[in-house]
Write a protein that holds these residues in place. Structure first.
Motif, PDB file in Angstrom:
ATOM      1  N   ALA A  43       0.792  -1.165  -0.159  1.00  0.00           N
ATOM      2  CA  ALA A  43      -0.102  -0.082   0.087  1.00  0.00           C
ATOM      3  C   ALA A  43       0.945   1.349   0.044  1.00  0.00           C
ATOM      4  N   ARG A  44       1.858   1.289   0.778  1.00  0.00           N
ATOM      5  CA  ARG A  44       2.716   2.413   0.735  1.00  0.00           C
ATOM      6  C   ARG A  44       3.465   2.506  -0.583  1.00  0.00           C
ATOM      7  N   THR A  45       3.947   1.469  -1.280  1.00  0.00           N
ATOM      8  CA  THR A  45       4.441   1.499  -2.591  1.00  0.00           C
ATOM      9  C   THR A  45       3.738   2.010  -3.528  1.00  0.00           C
ATOM     10  N   GLU A  46       2.132   1.611  -3.516  1.00  0.00           N
ATOM     11  CA  GLU A  46       1.266   2.146  -4.475  1.00  0.00           C
ATOM     12  C   GLU A  46       1.323   3.717  -4.070  1.00  0.00           C
ATOM     13  N   GLN A  47       1.147   4.222  -3.049  1.00  0.00           N
ATOM     14  CA  GLN A  47       0.966   5.595  -2.697  1.00  0.00           C
ATOM     15  C   GLN A  47       2.055   6.310  -3.152  1.00  0.00           C
ATOM     16  N   TRP A  48       3.406   5.801  -2.953  1.00  0.00           N
ATOM     17  CA  TRP A  48       4.573   6.521  -3.482  1.00  0.00           C
ATOM     18  C   TRP A  48       4.473   6.527  -4.843  1.00  0.00           C
ATOM     19  N   ASP A  49       4.270   5.446  -5.610  1.00  0.00           N
ATOM     20  CA  ASP A  49       4.274   5.451  -7.144  1.00  0.00           C
ATOM     21  C   ASP A  49       3.212   6.364  -7.621  1.00  0.00           C
ATOM     22  N   GLU A  50       1.868   6.591  -7.072  1.00  0.00           N
ATOM     23  CA  GLU A  50       1.092   7.419  -7.331  1.00  0.00           C
ATOM     24  C   GLU A  50       1.795   9.139  -7.236  1.00  0.00           C
ATOM     25  N   GLN A  51       2.398   9.329  -6.280  1.00  0.00           N
ATOM     26  CA  GLN A  51       2.613  10.570  -5.870  1.00  0.00           C
ATOM     27  C   GLN A  51       3.866  10.856  -6.823  1.00  0.00           C
ATOM     28  N   ASP A  52       4.655   9.775  -7.316  1.00  0.00           N
ATOM     29  CA  ASP A  52       5.667  10.004  -8.380  1.00  0.00           C
ATOM     30  C   ASP A  52       5.012  10.362  -9.632  1.00  0.00           C
ATOM     31  N   ARG A  53       3.902   9.622 -10.165  1.00  0.00           N
ATOM     32  CA  ARG A  53       3.137   9.757 -11.264  1.00  0.00           C
ATOM     33  C   ARG A  53       2.475  11.469 -11.155  1.00  0.00           C
ATOM     34  N   GLU A  54       2.053  11.826  -9.936  1.00  0.00           N
ATOM     35  CA  GLU A  54       1.380  13.253  -9.964  1.00  0.00           C
ATOM     36  C   GLU A  54       2.591  14.163  -9.950  1.00  0.00           C
ATOM     37  N   TRP A  55       3.795  13.945  -9.583  1.00  0.00           N
ATOM     38  CA  TRP A  55       4.980  14.701  -9.740  1.00  0.00           C
ATOM     39  C   TRP A  55       5.300  14.973 -10.983  1.00  0.00           C
ATOM     40  N   ASN A  56       5.745  13.622 -11.721  1.00  0.00           N
ATOM     41  CA  ASN A  56       6.052  13.644 -13.136  1.00  0.00           C
ATOM     42  C   ASN A  56       5.020  14.522 -14.139  1.00  0.00           C
ATOM     43  N   SER A  57       3.701  14.292 -13.812  1.00  0.00           N
ATOM     44  CA  SER A  57       2.861  14.696 -14.955  1.00  0.00           C
ATOM     45  C   SER A  57       2.891  16.292 -14.539  1.00  0.00           C
TER      46      SER A  57
END
Length: 67
Positions: A43-57
């Motif tokens: 769950a933490r990894t999925e949350q961090w991945d989503e934050q990375d996608r938002e940052w990159n977008s």
């Protein structure tokens, strides 16, 4: 007492029974937290991945430097 999750065996272990040299996750305050170690990590990894996608977008263009 602290609890540990042994990734190799899938067992919850205590400080007294903790394997040496094994891949362990923890320490956790409760046996239930240790038992759910993989789900919590996922769950933490999925949350961090989503934050990375938002940052990159948003784009990460750096300001131009003055020479």
């Amino acid at each position: 007492m602290k609890y540990w999750y042994n990734v190799d065996t899938g067992e919850v272990q205590t400080d007294d029974t903790k394997s040496r040299g094994e891949l362990m996750m923890g320490p956790y305050d409760t046996e239930a937290e240790a038992r759910n170690a993989l789900a919590s990590a996922r769950a933490r990894t999925e949350q961090w991945d989503e934050q990375d996608r938002e940052w990159n977008s948003r784009g990460t263009s750096a300001p131009e430097a003055d020479d």
